[in-house]
Write an enzyme that holds these catalytic residues in place. Sequence first.
Site, PDB file in Angstrom:
ATOM      1  N   TYR A 166     -26.832  13.914  40.810  1.00  0.00           N
ATOM      2  CA  TYR A 166     -26.302  12.586  41.095  1.00  0.00           C
ATOM      3  C   TYR A 166     -27.398  11.563  41.372  1.00  0.00           C
ATOM      4  O   TYR A 166     -27.225  10.382  41.119  1.00  0.00           O
ATOM      5  CB  TYR A 166     -25.368  12.634  42.316  1.00  0.00           C
ATOM      6  CG  TYR A 166     -23.966  13.055  42.026  1.00  0.00           C
ATOM      7  CD1 TYR A 166     -23.695  14.317  41.503  1.00  0.00           C
ATOM      8  CD2 TYR A 166     -22.897  12.197  42.276  1.00  0.00           C
ATOM      9  CE1 TYR A 166     -22.402  14.707  41.255  1.00  0.00           C
ATOM     10  CE2 TYR A 166     -21.599  12.584  42.028  1.00  0.00           C
ATOM     11  CZ  TYR A 166     -21.358  13.840  41.516  1.00  0.00           C
ATOM     12  OH  TYR A 166     -20.070  14.228  41.264  1.00  0.00           O
ATOM     13  N   LYS A 196     -26.592  28.736  40.768  1.00  0.00           N
ATOM     14  CA  LYS A 196     -26.719  29.251  39.401  1.00  0.00           C
ATOM     15  C   LYS A 196     -28.161  29.725  39.260  1.00  0.00           C
ATOM     16  O   LYS A 196     -28.920  29.249  38.405  1.00  0.00           O
ATOM     17  CB  LYS A 196     -26.352  28.124  38.412  1.00  0.00           C
ATOM     18  CG  LYS A 196     -26.240  28.556  36.972  1.00  0.00           C
ATOM     19  CD  LYS A 196     -24.989  29.355  36.668  1.00  0.00           C
ATOM     20  CE  LYS A 196     -25.041  29.868  35.233  1.00  0.00           C
ATOM     21  NZ  LYS A 196     -23.948  30.802  34.918  1.00  0.00           N
ATOM     22  N   ASP A 206     -20.120  29.990  38.362  1.00  0.00           N
ATOM     23  CA  ASP A 206     -19.036  30.295  37.424  1.00  0.00           C
ATOM     24  C   ASP A 206     -18.129  31.386  37.995  1.00  0.00           C
ATOM     25  O   ASP A 206     -16.901  31.321  37.895  1.00  0.00           O
ATOM     26  CB  ASP A 206     -19.587  30.694  36.035  1.00  0.00           C
ATOM     27  CG  ASP A 206     -20.769  31.668  36.095  1.00  0.00           C
ATOM     28  OD1 ASP A 206     -21.255  31.949  37.213  1.00  0.00           O
ATOM     29  OD2 ASP A 206     -21.199  32.139  35.026  1.00  0.00           O
ATOM     30  N   ASP A 219     -18.815  19.117  43.736  1.00  0.00           N
ATOM     31  CA  ASP A 219     -17.841  18.156  43.228  1.00  0.00           C
ATOM     32  C   ASP A 219     -16.736  18.890  42.470  1.00  0.00           C
ATOM     33  O   ASP A 219     -15.549  18.658  42.663  1.00  0.00           O
ATOM     34  CB  ASP A 219     -18.540  17.152  42.306  1.00  0.00           C
ATOM     35  CG  ASP A 219     -17.560  16.149  41.717  1.00  0.00           C
ATOM     36  OD1 ASP A 219     -16.742  15.615  42.487  1.00  0.00           O
ATOM     37  OD2 ASP A 219     -17.605  15.925  40.494  1.00  0.00           O
ATOM     38  N   ASP A 243     -12.612  20.024  43.923  1.00  0.00           N
ATOM     39  CA  ASP A 243     -11.369  19.633  43.245  1.00  0.00           C
ATOM     40  C   ASP A 243     -10.532  20.868  42.935  1.00  0.00           C
ATOM     41  O   ASP A 243      -9.320  20.883  43.117  1.00  0.00           O
ATOM     42  CB  ASP A 243     -11.672  18.878  41.937  1.00  0.00           C
ATOM     43  CG  ASP A 243     -11.587  17.370  42.110  1.00  0.00           C
ATOM     44  OD1 ASP A 243     -11.847  16.904  43.244  1.00  0.00           O
ATOM     45  OD2 ASP A 243     -11.270  16.666  41.136  1.00  0.00           O
TER      46      ASP A 243
HETATM   47  C1  IPM Z   1     -15.773  12.878  44.924  1.00  0.00           C
HETATM   48  C2  IPM Z   1     -15.631  11.998  43.707  1.00  0.00           C
HETATM   49  C3  IPM Z   1     -16.922  11.221  43.513  1.00  0.00           C
HETATM   50  C4  IPM Z   1     -18.026  12.217  43.221  1.00  0.00           C
HETATM   51  C5  IPM Z   1     -16.872  10.152  42.404  1.00  0.00           C
HETATM   52  C6  IPM Z   1     -15.730   9.177  42.626  1.00  0.00           C
HETATM   53  C7  IPM Z   1     -18.179   9.432  42.252  1.00  0.00           C
HETATM   54  O1  IPM Z   1     -15.297  12.736  42.597  1.00  0.00           O
HETATM   55  O2  IPM Z   1     -15.985  12.357  46.029  1.00  0.00           O
HETATM   56  O3  IPM Z   1     -15.683  14.100  44.780  1.00  0.00           O
HETATM   57  O4  IPM Z   1     -18.221  12.627  42.075  1.00  0.00           O
HETATM   58  O5  IPM Z   1     -18.722  12.597  44.172  1.00  0.00           O
HETATM   59 MG    MG Z   2     -15.019  14.788  42.964  1.00  0.00          MG
END
Ligand code: IPM
Ligand code: MG
Length: 363
Positions: free
Chosen positions: A140, A188, A220, A244, A248
Amino acid sequence: MKIAVLPGDGIGPEIIQVALDVMKVVCEKFGHELQYEYGICGASAIDKVGDPYPDETHELCMKSDAVLFGAVGDPKFDNNPLAKVRPEQGLLAMRKKLGLYANIRPITTFESLIHKSPLRAELIKGADFMCIRELTGGLYFGRPQGRSEDGNTAYDTCVYMRNEITRIVTLAYEYAMKRRKKLTVIDKANVLATSRLWREVAKEIAPEYPEVETEYMFVDNAAMRIIQWPTSFDVMVTENMFGDILTDEGSVVTGSMGLLPSASIGTHTSVFEPIHGSWPQAAGQNIANPLAAILSAAMMFEYSFGMEREANLIRKAVDASINANIRTQDIQMEGQKAYGTSETGEWIVKYIQSELVSKEKKS
Ligand code: IPM
Ligand code: MG
């Protein structure tokens, strides 16, 4: 308690309003003085001042004890790859400028919402883990990043320094000590140099926490294990990009995506925000689930102010609202009435008021 309130875009303002109402009633009942000030960020800040994280907002965050954050993002930017400024850049700027190196996401199951999970109930029953994601390094923020002159080559750089890994891994061990004493270090290392440094550093720190069982896992494999055997995790720690993706994934396995809060902590003020996004299609309709924002406020009480009783009361109120069927559409059962964002909030505020009154009577 001086709070910076950054509602952001989409459903952000509605859910943050509810979370703030809950904070107010908790402070009233426990006798804390709550001061708060609003700041702009995200797409709404781009529209107003051309910057998704303006200096005034940063100054407000710096002088506050904690930040309550809604969500940023707007489709008009998503669909325009040529846009020079994007709402997400505001989020990244905030993380960097506030030194928010750790994103903490507790992933818990709510018994009554297990049927909302895409996984079979018996797999996720009792799943309760915490993902600690490094937030200010890796792909990032690594440079160089960009395009070659002819436009045909693009590159990002993954960089990690020893001290960045040390502080996040140490933090993860501290959380593991407070929980079930198991830490999974996800990397990884079979391919990436940065991951090999991660593993090296983690192996150096592990002996300092002999009570914690440390497990090393490739990312993975971890992605697979989260859906195959989510109850096997307690605390996991990983770098920015892997975190990230895995957070999710983690957030949906329990079926309670709309309920999950998060904290980002670091060298300055901590930020508390729901993990769901800005859901622009629902903005202004009073249908968004405010529970993740409310639970983020609970995390704030606990993490930033050491106020566990306050945090637990909020959590209890949230549980009670679900059990009383005061649910927004995303978690309501078929054929039952869905409640609005503000109605759900009002119910919880009342619950907190009456809960304390009855406690006072008893004592
Ligand atoms: C998160 C989001 C952010 C990230 C985006 C919106 C930049 O997906 O907070 O997980 O990738 O960190
Ligand atoms: Mg995210």
